[in-house]
Structures are given as C-alpha cells and as structure tokens.
Design an enzyme around this catalytic site. Structure first.
Site, PDB file in Angstrom:
ATOM      1  N   LYS A  59      10.775   4.067   2.541  1.00 19.90           N
ATOM      2  CA  LYS A  59      10.680   5.522   2.381  1.00 19.90           C
ATOM      3  C   LYS A  59      11.275   5.976   1.050  1.00 19.90           C
ATOM      4  O   LYS A  59      12.406   5.629   0.725  1.00 19.90           O
ATOM      5  CB  LYS A  59      11.444   6.223   3.521  1.00 19.90           C
ATOM      6  CG  LYS A  59      10.789   6.070   4.895  1.00 19.90           C
ATOM      7  CD  LYS A  59       9.581   6.993   5.009  1.00 19.90           C
ATOM      8  CE  LYS A  59       8.957   6.950   6.370  1.00 19.90           C
ATOM      9  NZ  LYS A  59       9.349   7.988   7.273  1.00 19.90           N
ATOM     10  N   CYS A 118      12.148  49.092   2.728  1.00 15.94           N
ATOM     11  CA  CYS A 118      11.083  48.503   1.920  1.00 15.94           C
ATOM     12  C   CYS A 118      11.391  48.650   0.430  1.00 15.94           C
ATOM     13  O   CYS A 118      11.685  49.745  -0.038  1.00 15.94           O
ATOM     14  CB  CYS A 118       9.752  49.182   2.245  1.00 15.94           C
ATOM     15  SG  CYS A 118       8.417  48.603   1.209  1.00 15.94           S
ATOM     16  N   CYS A 128       2.710  52.881   1.735  1.00 13.86           N
ATOM     17  CA  CYS A 128       3.401  51.884   0.927  1.00 13.86           C
ATOM     18  C   CYS A 128       2.444  51.356  -0.152  1.00 13.86           C
ATOM     19  O   CYS A 128       1.409  50.781   0.167  1.00 13.86           O
ATOM     20  CB  CYS A 128       3.861  50.753   1.839  1.00 13.86           C
ATOM     21  SG  CYS A 128       4.868  49.522   1.017  1.00 13.86           S
ATOM     22  N   CYS A 138       7.215  46.340   6.726  1.00 18.58           N
ATOM     23  CA  CYS A 138       7.266  47.741   6.334  1.00 18.58           C
ATOM     24  C   CYS A 138       6.180  48.454   7.125  1.00 18.58           C
ATOM     25  O   CYS A 138       5.002  48.143   6.978  1.00 18.58           O
ATOM     26  CB  CYS A 138       7.015  47.892   4.841  1.00 18.58           C
ATOM     27  SG  CYS A 138       6.666  49.601   4.378  1.00 18.58           S
ATOM     28  N   ASP A 178       0.447  10.217   4.261  1.00 15.06           N
ATOM     29  CA  ASP A 178       1.133  11.099   5.192  1.00 15.06           C
ATOM     30  C   ASP A 178       0.142  12.040   5.859  1.00 15.06           C
ATOM     31  O   ASP A 178      -0.240  13.054   5.303  1.00 15.06           O
ATOM     32  CB  ASP A 178       2.195  11.891   4.418  1.00 15.06           C
ATOM     33  CG  ASP A 178       3.332  12.298   5.317  1.00 15.06           C
ATOM     34  OD1 ASP A 178       3.356  11.852   6.474  1.00 15.06           O
ATOM     35  OD2 ASP A 178       4.179  13.081   4.862  1.00 15.06           O
ATOM     36  N   CYS A 193       8.642  51.292  -0.957  1.00 15.31           N
ATOM     37  CA  CYS A 193       8.488  52.689  -0.546  1.00 15.31           C
ATOM     38  C   CYS A 193       9.705  53.199   0.209  1.00 15.31           C
ATOM     39  O   CYS A 193       9.702  54.331   0.690  1.00 15.31           O
ATOM     40  CB  CYS A 193       7.230  52.851   0.312  1.00 15.31           C
ATOM     41  SG  CYS A 193       7.398  52.101   1.937  1.00 15.31           S
ATOM     42  N   GLU A 228       0.868  -1.183   0.000  1.00 19.28           N
ATOM     43  CA  GLU A 228       0.000   0.000   0.000  1.00 19.28           C
ATOM     44  C   GLU A 228       0.898   1.223   0.000  1.00 19.28           C
ATOM     45  O   GLU A 228       2.050   1.150   0.380  1.00 19.28           O
ATOM     46  CB  GLU A 228      -0.826   0.069   1.296  1.00 19.28           C
ATOM     47  CG  GLU A 228      -1.811  -1.018   1.501  1.00 19.28           C
ATOM     48  CD  GLU A 228      -2.171  -1.135   2.984  1.00 19.28           C
ATOM     49  OE1 GLU A 228      -2.654  -0.156   3.567  1.00 19.28           O
ATOM     50  OE2 GLU A 228      -1.924  -2.216   3.545  1.00 19.28           O
ATOM     51  N   TYR A 270      -6.436   1.599   6.333  1.00 20.66           N
ATOM     52  CA  TYR A 270      -5.428   0.595   5.991  1.00 20.66           C
ATOM     53  C   TYR A 270      -5.353  -0.625   6.898  1.00 20.66           C
ATOM     54  O   TYR A 270      -4.556  -1.517   6.667  1.00 20.66           O
ATOM     55  CB  TYR A 270      -4.042   1.245   5.894  1.00 20.66           C
ATOM     56  CG  TYR A 270      -3.627   1.995   7.141  1.00 20.66           C
ATOM     57  CD1 TYR A 270      -3.278   1.316   8.299  1.00 20.66           C
ATOM     58  CD2 TYR A 270      -3.596   3.388   7.143  1.00 20.66           C
ATOM     59  CE1 TYR A 270      -2.915   1.992   9.437  1.00 20.66           C
ATOM     60  CE2 TYR A 270      -3.226   4.072   8.287  1.00 20.66           C
ATOM     61  CZ  TYR A 270      -2.879   3.370   9.425  1.00 20.66           C
ATOM     62  OH  TYR A 270      -2.528   4.042  10.556  1.00 20.66           O
ATOM     63  N   LYS A 283       2.090   4.706   1.678  1.00 18.76           N
ATOM     64  CA  LYS A 283       2.113   5.225   3.042  1.00 18.76           C
ATOM     65  C   LYS A 283       1.537   6.641   2.994  1.00 18.76           C
ATOM     66  O   LYS A 283       2.125   7.541   2.402  1.00 18.76           O
ATOM     67  CB  LYS A 283       3.545   5.253   3.573  1.00 18.76           C
ATOM     68  CG  LYS A 283       3.634   5.597   5.035  1.00 18.76           C
ATOM     69  CD  LYS A 283       5.015   5.237   5.580  1.00 18.76           C
ATOM     70  CE  LYS A 283       5.051   5.318   7.087  1.00 18.76           C
ATOM     71  NZ  LYS A 283       4.964   6.692   7.595  1.00 18.76           N
TER      72      LYS A 283
HETATM   73  P1  AMP Z   1       5.759   6.224  11.559  1.00 15.24           P
HETATM   74  O1  AMP Z   1       4.886   7.226  12.213  1.00 15.24           O
HETATM   75  O2  AMP Z   1       6.736   6.793  10.591  1.00 15.24           O
HETATM   76  O3  AMP Z   1       6.339   5.238  12.533  1.00 15.24           O
HETATM   77  O4  AMP Z   1       4.808   5.363  10.606  1.00 15.24           O
HETATM   78  C1  AMP Z   1       3.752   4.636  11.133  1.00 15.24           C
HETATM   79  C2  AMP Z   1       2.482   5.293  10.731  1.00 15.24           C
HETATM   80  O5  AMP Z   1       2.310   5.280   9.330  1.00 15.24           O
HETATM   81  C3  AMP Z   1       1.296   4.564  11.249  1.00 15.24           C
HETATM   82  O6  AMP Z   1       0.995   4.947  12.545  1.00 15.24           O
HETATM   83  C4  AMP Z   1       0.219   5.012  10.305  1.00 15.24           C
HETATM   84  O7  AMP Z   1      -0.435   6.136  10.851  1.00 15.24           O
HETATM   85  C5  AMP Z   1       0.944   5.496   9.080  1.00 15.24           C
HETATM   86  N1  AMP Z   1       0.515   4.858   7.833  1.00 15.24           N
HETATM   87  C6  AMP Z   1       0.254   5.530   6.690  1.00 15.24           C
HETATM   88  N2  AMP Z   1      -0.115   4.709   5.707  1.00 15.24           N
HETATM   89  C7  AMP Z   1      -0.141   3.464   6.214  1.00 15.24           C
HETATM   90  C8  AMP Z   1      -0.449   2.190   5.670  1.00 15.24           C
HETATM   91  N3  AMP Z   1      -0.830   2.030   4.401  1.00 15.24           N
HETATM   92  N4  AMP Z   1      -0.358   1.129   6.500  1.00 15.24           N
HETATM   93  C9  AMP Z   1       0.032   1.269   7.791  1.00 15.24           C
HETATM   94  N5  AMP Z   1       0.356   2.449   8.352  1.00 15.24           N
HETATM   95  C10 AMP Z   1       0.277   3.553   7.579  1.00 15.24           C
HETATM   96 ZN    ZN Z   2       6.749  49.833   2.066  1.00 17.99          ZN
END
Ligand code: AMP
Ligand code: ZN
Length: 668
Positions: free
Chosen positions: A311, A405, A429, A423, A117, A408, A113, A224, A115
């Site tokens: 990563k 500035c 300005c 400024c 963010d 001005c 899957e 997930y 990851k």
């Molecule tokens: P880390 O915080 O870097 O240790 O990564 C772990 C976190 O990645 C987990 O707590 C999840 O919140 C997140 N995460 C994001 N995507 C996934 C995924 N597909 N499967 C499992 N964890 C995931």
């Molecule tokens: Zn200015």
C-alpha cells in the site's frame, strides 16, 4: 435471403465489436461517433426485423434497458479471496523469506501490477461468450450483475483470437477520474451532492436497477486474474498477456521481476508516477509468477499466500489554514471552504480544501490559524483531515459556524437529517437567483445559445431579470446598452431565448431546478405526469408511487408546487409558450393500460425483441421484475424459458402468457 441477412448482421457485429475494442480497450478510435451510431442503428433495425438472429453477445446489447429489481445471489465456484497488505519494503522481504522457506527454493520470480481501486468482479466465459458477471460479495457468494456489466464497453461480450473455452476472469470495475469529474459536474449543476470518490461510485453503479443508467456511466474494467481448470499457461504474466490477446483490457503497467529488488524498483517508480494515471490506484500487487508454485503455496483463511498488496502512503501534507470562508450554492446549500497556505500535494498546488459542513469542523475542532493535514484521496477536491494540535497558536479561538447567509444575511436553517445549512431566502438571495437562472439556461436544460453565466449576472445586476421567466420579457434595446454588449449579441440572446420555447417538457422540468430533480428524475416524472400542471397537482402519496421516486424527491416536488411564487412563474412560462406538456409525438404509443401489473419476461421472442417487449410494457404503464414472486401478474413466456422459472410460476399459480397473448392484451 435470410442467409445473406445473417451474413450482413454478422459483418456489422464484427465491425462494431472491432470499433468498440479500438476505442475502449486500445484507446485508439478508428471511427467517428456519428458513423458508429449509424452502423449500430442499422444493426438494431436488422435484429428487430429478424429476431431469429438475436444474439446476447451482439454490440446492440450494450445500450442497457434491462431493469433488475432483485439481484440473484450466486455462489462462486472458486472463492474470491482478499489480499494481505504490506506497508514497507521490509514487510515484503519478510514475505519473500516465508515463501522461500515454504517452497524450499533459493529464488523466486514475481509479477507486479498496480492495485486498481474499484469493485471486484468475476466474469465467466464459455465458448468465447460472456455468460455471467458476479460481484465479489463476501467472497463466497456475490450478486449476479450481468445485465449491468454488459453495458461496460471495454468488457468483451465476444472474445477474439485464440481463446480458451471455459474460464473465469477477475478484474476491477473502476471509474476513471475524467468520467468521475464529469458526472460530478452534472450533479452539482442539478443541485445534488457530488459523489465522494470514484471507488464508491463505481461499486454503487454495479447495483443500479436500471442498466441504461449504468450504460451512461463512464465505467471501465481492468483485468488481473484468470481462473480455470488446467490452464495452458505457465506463469501469471503469461495469463495476463493471453487475456490481453483475447480482447480484455489489461493495463500495460505490469512487469515480470526476476527478484525482489526488481519489485522494489517497480514500487518506487509508481509511488510517484501513479499521480499521472487516469484512474485511482492505492498500491501494487506482487504475485509469485510461476503458477505451479502458486498452487503449492495455496491460501490462508482469507488470502492467497502467493500474492501481497503493497500500500502506498496516502498523499498528505500539512499547511496553515488562513481563513474559513463560506460558499452559497444554487440551492442555498452552504459549503465551508478552507483557504490554505499553498502547498504541493499529489502533483498539484492546493490552495483550497473542502471542510464539508459544520459537524465536520466541530468534530475535528478545525480553527483558523491551525496547521492542518490536507489529503487528496479518491476525492478530486482535497479535504482537511485533521489538525496538528501541537502547532496551534496560543490565541486560537474555536470556530463559530456562520449563522447568516454571507450573500444576503438571512438567518440560515438546518433541516433535521441534513448535514448542511441552507439559506432559506430562495427568491431574494443573489447567488441563488443567478444560480437558478444559470442552471435554467445550461446546455442540458434549456440550452440557450448566446447566454452564459456571466451574462446572467450582468442582466441580474442591471435589474433586468430576477427569475427565469423574466428572460422571456427581455428586449434587444434593453440589452444593447449594457457593458460588452452590441446589437449582434443582443439579437443572439433574444433569438436563443425564443428558440428555447421548442425545448421538450422533460428538459424544461429539469431546467426548473427543483431540488433533487436531476435529468433522469425529470424524465421519469415527465413521462409519468405528461404535463407540469398534473405534476403540480399530484399528492405526496401519488408521487412516491412513481417508479424510483422516494420520499425526499416527492417532498421537494411538493414544496415547489405549493409555493405561490413558483405557481406564478409556471403560469408565466406557459403564457410565453414554453413547453409544459409532453408533445403528442413523444406520447405516441404510450398508455396506462398495464398500470399496476407486474411482468416477468423470460425466454426468446419472435415478433419483437426482448427489449422491445419490455419497452412496450413500460410504455403502457406496466412494471418489469426480474424474478417471479407472489406479486407477479403475468409471465410473458417465450421459447426456451428456463425450467426453474417454469416450476416457480406453476408453484405460485402465476399465469404464463405467450408473446401473441401479450400483444392481444395490449390491443384489448
Ligand atoms: P482488499 O479488498 O484490500 O483485501 O484487496 C483485495 C482486492 O484488491 C481484490 O479483491 C481485488 O478486487 C483488488 N485488486 C485490485 N487490483 C488487483 C490486482 N492487480 N490483482 C489482484 N487484486 C487486485
Ligand atoms: Zn442567502
């Protein structure tokens, strides 16, 4: 009769649920926003009229409004682990070797899957209904953010299809790029610092006190992992497919891999393809597919043995920094900008990058002529993250941050605690003057049709306007002779300005462009003070008493109000008929009767819905808290109030009043 009503309510709920699902999970809308709103209103009315049919899973519960002052700490029934990381394909091969040895097998299958963010969340479902949503916290305990999570439309409040009865599901709350950019554009418009990246903004959103504010943010949730006893699934891939069938948003970028080579293929594909995703990802998560094998492998002190994150390398390029230039914002804030030799980065060509502020430049010792590293992380605007000192030209000179500035020539100032230079020539300005007027006319402020940013610059350059009050003195015959203007456009402009006199006070207050007074703050202040003049007369101490108004905003309002130029501007706006007071209409039903009183609302109510009750408290000046403490004035206790709350109230001697008694209190 009530039976028919209930049927109607249930049909509406089902229909709205389907439309939500189609729109937010499948990304495939099947109704216009307008028609959706009509149906939602209809349902809201029915639920208000027949409170006996209230349901915490109703689509009406998604609009938010619940205020949480303190989030309850909850212990996870099953710990939320983190993930081990890997950075190369060799790392992954080593991981597989360990697994094969551990399990005593020759071969393993995986699921890959992306990851996601954002911020992780644990959702508990019972009998098809969302019960709680808890943040990861330290993995052992998290915060109960259910009220906020309910406002995220892609999270089902009620499951569909063949769901299992009692389980938890984990996912990531994310903020897709598009929504993030939109939020930032609005912030920049109001003179606030843009948010740094989607991830922090998503995670910050979970802990906002006002769930209505969360509802307004375009958050999403990608799932997930299902947790539960005796799950009827054999593989991880299976669980995800079933989650999808229950109505969860499970991205399609998931594959079962028969061996580690297939995992590499997935990783290589997404290493480049990820730049086309609508949200941020920083890697791939590889999981052992077979759930029995997962059980056998178990966990280390910190992470599952059966999963690993790969990563991606952050997108970084080096290029030459030709020149540092400086931009002045509407509020006078100076932003240094790196003008770069164009370079290909994360799929786009980058010519400019942010340098943030003077400290950042000094810290990294960034100089013109340097070869710099540019990164496009979560931020939309790429940033300079370092210098390749080995390639610094011999005649290089240290960067002298500007002292005046660029627009001005006024000497810049820097207040203590501020990262940025400003400024101070607010009224002289050019960029600040036109920026303020441009903000004043913008859609969310006075919404003046016919006027745009360029026209404002034109009118200013022609000496016709110097501030927003001047707009109201403009006459058609002054505009017609200007470049690209004609009788029709001049008429439109003047008519648009005339029409803006109808714009309600809260928007006018926002339009004034007082620093840190964005849309939401303007609403709060307008509601509290009801008129511009009483706001301008408020002291610092009074201002900080207002809900969610901190020192910074209070000081900014005070600075604005004490300025003679501003006082004159406000007087002029008043004389033109611009709305500087809340209209009677919007004040209706609002009093200060409950001023200073803190309420906890608990249980089920019959004469009004919970939300109506809360609104009535706030409209009448009271405050709502989610937990009982010594400070609580009253508990409005409905049916089925929790026993622990009851006990606490009795312990602390806080009076509990019924719904009827509360209504009497309002009438008294
Ligand atoms: P880390 O915080 O870097 O240790 O990564 C772990 C976190 O990645 C987990 O707590 C999840 O919140 C997140 N995460 C994001 N995507 C996934 C995924 N597909 N499967 C499992 N964890 C995931
Ligand atoms: Zn200015």
């Amino acid at each position: 009769m009530p039976k028919e009503i209930l049927k109607k309510i249930e049909l509406l709920r089902e229909e709205l649920r389907m439309h939500n699902y189609n729109y937010y999970v499948l990304d495939n809308p099947t109704i216009s926003d307008f028609d959706f709103d009509i149906k939602l209103k209809e349902l809201q009315q029915l639920e208000a009229q027949y409170p006996e049919f209230q349901d915490a899973s109703s689509p009406t519960q998604r609009v938010g409004g619940e205020i949480t002052k303190n989030f309850n700490t909850v212990t996870h029934t099953s710990r939320m682990y983190s993930l081990d990381n890997s950075y190369s394909l060799e790392d992954l091969q080593d991981w597989e070797k360990r697994l094969l040895k551990n399990l005593g097998v020759e071969k393993l299958e995986y699921t890959c899957e992306l990851k996601y963010d954002g911020a992780s969340i644990n959702l508990t479902y019972q009998k098809g209904k969302l019960i709680t949503a808890v943040t990861r916290g330290d993995g052992f305990q998290g915060d109960d953010v259910t009220a906020n999570i309910k406002t995220i439309k892609s999270i089902p409040l009620q499951l569909m299809g063949d769901y299992i009865d009692d389980f938890q599901i984990r996912g990531e709350i994310i903020l897709p790029f598009e929504g993030f950019e939109k939020m930032n554009m609005e912030r920049v418009e109001t003179g606030e610092e843009p948010y740094r990246n989607p991830r922090n903004t998503a995670s910050g959103s979970l802990k906002l006190q006002d769930s209505a504010e969360v509802a307004s943010r375009p958050l999403d949730c990608l799932l997930y992992h299902i947790v539960g006893e005796n799950l009827p699934y054999k593989t991880h891939y299976d669980t995800l497919e079933n989650a999808r069938n229950m109505g969860f948003k499970v991205p399609s970028a998931i594959v079962q891999c028969m061996d580690i080579d297939a995992v590499f293929t997935f990783i290589n594909h997404w290493d480049t393809e990820r730049h086309n995703l609508p949200y941020e990802t920083d890697g791939v998560v590889v999981k052992v597919n077979n759930l029995h094998q997962q059980d056998e492998l178990g966990f280390t002190a910190k992470a599952p043995r059966w999963a690993i994150a790969y990563k991606f390398k952050a997108e970084q390029e080096s290029t030459i920094l030709h020149e540092i230039t400086y931009q002045v914002g509407r509020t006078g804030a100076i932003t240094p900008v790196a003008n770069l030799e164009p370079v290909q980065l994360a799929g786009t060509i980058v010519k400019r990058a942010s340098l943030h502020n003077a400290d950042q430049i000094a810290k990294l010792d960034i100089r013109e002529g340097d070869t710099v590293y540019v990164e496009k992380g979560g931020e939309i605007i790429p940033k300079v993250v370092g210098v390749d000192l080995s390639r610094r030209p011999s005649d290089s000179e240290m960067t002298q941050y500007i002292t005046h500035c660029p627009d001005c020539s006024t000497t810049l100032v820097r207040k203590e605690g501020d990262a940025k230079h400003y400024c101070p020539n607010e009224f002289g300005c050019p960029t600040q003057i036109t920026g303020r007027i441009q903000h004043f006319i913008s859609r969310k402020a006075m919404n003046i049709d016919g006027l745009g940013a360029e026209t404002i610059e034109l009118l200013f350059n022609e000496g016709l306007i110097f501030n927003y009050a001047d707009l109201y003195d403009l006459r058609e015959e002054q505009i017609i002779p200007l470049e690209r203007m004609a009788e029709k456009s001049a008429q439109n402009i003047v008519a648009g300005i005339e029409l803006s006199k109808q714009i309600p006070f809260e928007k006018v207050l926002f339009a004034l462009g007082i620093r840190f007074v964005g849309e939401t703050v303007a609403k709060k202040l307008a509601k509290h003070y009801k008129s511009m003049y009483s706001l301008m007369n408020a002291s610092f101490e009074e201002l900080v008493q207002v809900d969610e108004i901190g020192d910074r905003i209070a000081q900014s309002v005070l600075d604005f109000s004490n300025d003679l130029g501003n006082i004159q501007l406000i007087d002029r706006l008043k004389s033109y008929g611009v709305q500087l007071e809340m209209s009677l209409e919007s004040q209706e039903g609002k009093t200060e009767k409950l001023q200073g009183k803190i309420f906890v609302v608990s249980g089920v109510f019959y004469q009004m819905s919970r939300n109506e009750l809360k609104k009535a408290i706030e409209d009448n000046g009271g405050k709502i808290s989610s937990s009982i403490s010594k400070k609580t004035t009253y508990i409005v206790a409905g049916d089925n109030m929790g026993p622990s709350k009851k006990e606490k109230a009795t312990d602390l001697g806080i009076p509990m009043i019924t719904e009827e008694e509360f209504i009497d209190l309002l009438k008294s």
